[in-house]
Design a protein around this motif. Structure first.
Motif, short mmCIF file in Angstrom:
data_model
loop_
_atom_site.label_atom_id
_atom_site.label_comp_id
_atom_site.label_asym_id
_atom_site.label_seq_id
_atom_site.Cartn_x
_atom_site.Cartn_y
_atom_site.Cartn_z
N ASP A 86 0.84 -1.20 0.00
CA ASP A 86 0.00 0.00 0.00
C ASP A 86 0.87 1.25 0.00
O ASP A 86 0.62 2.22 -0.72
N LEU A 87 1.89 1.23 0.84
CA LEU A 87 2.77 2.38 0.97
C LEU A 87 3.47 2.70 -0.35
O LEU A 87 3.66 3.86 -0.71
N LEU A 88 3.83 1.67 -1.08
CA LEU A 88 4.53 1.85 -2.36
C LEU A 88 3.58 2.07 -3.53
O LEU A 88 4.01 2.25 -4.66
N GLY A 89 2.28 2.05 -3.23
CA GLY A 89 1.30 2.27 -4.30
C GLY A 89 1.20 1.12 -5.27
O GLY A 89 0.84 1.32 -6.44
N ALA A 90 1.51 -0.10 -4.82
CA ALA A 90 1.49 -1.25 -5.72
C ALA A 90 0.05 -1.65 -6.06
O ALA A 90 -0.89 -1.42 -5.28
N ASP A 91 -0.11 -2.25 -7.21
CA ASP A 91 -1.41 -2.75 -7.64
C ASP A 91 -1.61 -4.14 -7.04
O ASP A 91 -1.19 -5.14 -7.61
N LYS A 92 -2.29 -4.18 -5.89
CA LYS A 92 -2.43 -5.46 -5.20
C LYS A 92 -3.37 -6.42 -5.94
O LYS A 92 -3.32 -7.63 -5.70
N LYS A 93 -4.21 -5.88 -6.83
CA LYS A 93 -5.09 -6.77 -7.60
C LYS A 93 -4.27 -7.68 -8.49
O LYS A 93 -4.70 -8.79 -8.81
N ASN A 94 -3.12 -7.19 -8.92
CA ASN A 94 -2.26 -7.99 -9.79
C ASN A 94 -1.03 -8.51 -9.05
O ASN A 94 -0.05 -8.90 -9.68
N THR A 95 -1.09 -8.49 -7.74
CA THR A 95 0.02 -8.99 -6.92
C THR A 95 -0.48 -10.16 -6.07
O THR A 95 -1.46 -10.03 -5.34
N ASN A 96 0.18 -11.29 -6.20
CA ASN A 96 -0.17 -12.45 -5.40
C ASN A 96 0.53 -12.32 -4.05
O ASN A 96 1.69 -12.69 -3.90
N VAL A 97 -0.19 -11.77 -3.07
CA VAL A 97 0.41 -11.48 -1.77
C VAL A 97 0.84 -12.77 -1.08
O VAL A 97 1.89 -12.82 -0.43
N ALA A 98 0.04 -13.81 -1.20
CA ALA A 98 0.38 -15.08 -0.57
C ALA A 98 1.68 -15.64 -1.13
O ALA A 98 2.55 -16.10 -0.39
N GLN A 99 1.81 -15.59 -2.45
CA GLN A 99 3.04 -16.09 -3.08
C GLN A 99 4.24 -15.23 -2.69
O GLN A 99 5.33 -15.77 -2.41
N LEU A 100 4.05 -13.91 -2.65
CA LEU A 100 5.13 -13.01 -2.27
C LEU A 100 5.57 -13.28 -0.83
O LEU A 100 6.76 -13.27 -0.51
N THR A 101 4.60 -13.53 0.04
CA THR A 101 4.91 -13.85 1.43
C THR A 101 5.73 -15.12 1.54
O THR A 101 6.72 -15.19 2.28
N GLU A 102 5.33 -16.14 0.78
CA GLU A 102 6.07 -17.40 0.79
C GLU A 102 7.50 -17.21 0.30
O GLU A 102 8.44 -17.77 0.87
N GLU A 103 7.67 -16.40 -0.74
CA GLU A 103 9.01 -16.16 -1.28
C GLU A 103 9.88 -15.42 -0.27
O GLU A 103 11.06 -15.75 -0.10
N CYS A 104 9.30 -14.44 0.41
CA CYS A 104 10.05 -13.69 1.44
C CYS A 104 10.46 -14.60 2.59
O CYS A 104 11.60 -14.56 3.06
N CYS A 105 9.52 -15.42 3.04
CA CYS A 105 9.82 -16.33 4.14
C CYS A 105 10.89 -17.33 3.74
O CYS A 105 11.78 -17.65 4.54
N ARG A 106 10.81 -17.82 2.52
CA ARG A 106 11.80 -18.78 2.04
C ARG A 106 13.19 -18.14 1.98
O ARG A 106 14.20 -18.78 2.32
N GLU A 107 13.26 -16.89 1.57
CA GLU A 107 14.53 -16.19 1.50
C GLU A 107 15.11 -15.92 2.88
O GLU A 107 16.32 -16.04 3.10
N LEU A 108 14.25 -15.56 3.83
CA LEU A 108 14.73 -15.16 5.16
C LEU A 108 14.95 -16.34 6.11
O LEU A 108 15.84 -16.29 6.97
N ASP A 109 14.15 -17.38 5.97
CA ASP A 109 14.22 -18.52 6.89
C ASP A 109 15.35 -19.46 6.47
O ASP A 109 15.13 -20.53 5.91
N THR A 110 16.58 -19.06 6.76
CA THR A 110 17.73 -19.85 6.32
C THR A 110 17.86 -21.17 7.06
O THR A 110 18.47 -22.11 6.55
N SER A 111 17.28 -21.27 8.25
CA SER A 111 17.35 -22.52 9.01
C SER A 111 16.28 -23.51 8.59
O SER A 111 16.31 -24.67 9.00
#
Length: 208
Positions: free
Chosen positions: A155-180
């Motif tokens: 929202d802050l960045l003004g992204a078009d959330k209708k065309n953004t898969n938030v669930a998929q983005l969340t999974e990708e972020c978690c996968r990148e950060l959860d090194t253990s």
């Protein structure tokens, strides 16, 4: 503040787009040592001055909720830039963090908004941001907590959330950060992962 940006120091008395917004739960309306440390470093105000700002906030908002007008006043007060430069961005930040669009944000949402949109040492900002994101105070972030951050940031960045898969983005972020690979993100994983990955850091903390 004070002699920064021409402001006066405070004085006494003064899934996809269809996913539901995630409301960040309110924190206990007391400033912690982490809050004081972060705010004094970011604003140049003393601990006593920060406490005075907070006491004024609580006097005006005993329910620890801010409407748009009070948010803009408090946000502008804590930022070092002249108010005329901050009015537009403070309105924009408020809209981003009023996740349930009820015209109010809670104090924890305010602290997250302030932390993410302040300039400063990236590592210290991320360490502090982690404590704010950790809504249940268990020392780790789960997928729901990461998702709440991403929703606000999109929202802050003004992204078009209708065309953004938030669930998929969340999974990708978690996968990148959860090194253990234990399903949880520790503070070290969060801070080091974002320092390592510029694209992800720009998404979760865009005002570096």
């Amino acid at each position: 503040m004070g002699n920064k940006g021409g402001k006066n120091k405070p004085t006494a008395g003064s899934g996809s787009g269809s996913t539901k917004p995630v409301v960040i739960p309110p924190k206990n309306p007391e400033l912690t040592e982490a809050d004081y440390g972060f705010l004094t470093a970011q604003t140049g105000l003393s601990r006593a001055e920060i406490k005075n700002v907070f006491d004024q906030f609580m006097a005006n908002n005993p329910d620890a909720k801010l409407d748009r007008k009070e948010f803009v006043r408090l946000y502008d007060l804590l930022r070092p830039e002249p108010p005329e430069l901050m009015d537009e961005i403070s309105e924009f930040v408020f809209r981003a963090f009023d996740s349930d669009k009820n015209g109010f944000i809670n104090f924890n949402e305010f602290m997250i908004a302030y932390a993410l949109t302040s300039r400063g040492d990236p590592k210290k900002k991320l360490e502090y941001a982690f404590t704010l994101y950790d809504a249940d105070n268990n020392g780790t972030l789960d997928m729901a907590e990461v998702r709440s951050v991403l929703v606000g940031m999109l929202d802050l960045l003004g992204a078009d959330k209708k065309n953004t898969n938030v669930a998929q983005l969340t999974e990708e972020c978690c996968r990148e950060l959860d090194t253990s690979r234990d399903g949880k993100i520790t503070k070290d994983e969060f801070v080091n992962g974002l320092l390592r990955n510029y694209s992800l850091r720009a998404l979760m903390s865009p005002f570096n």
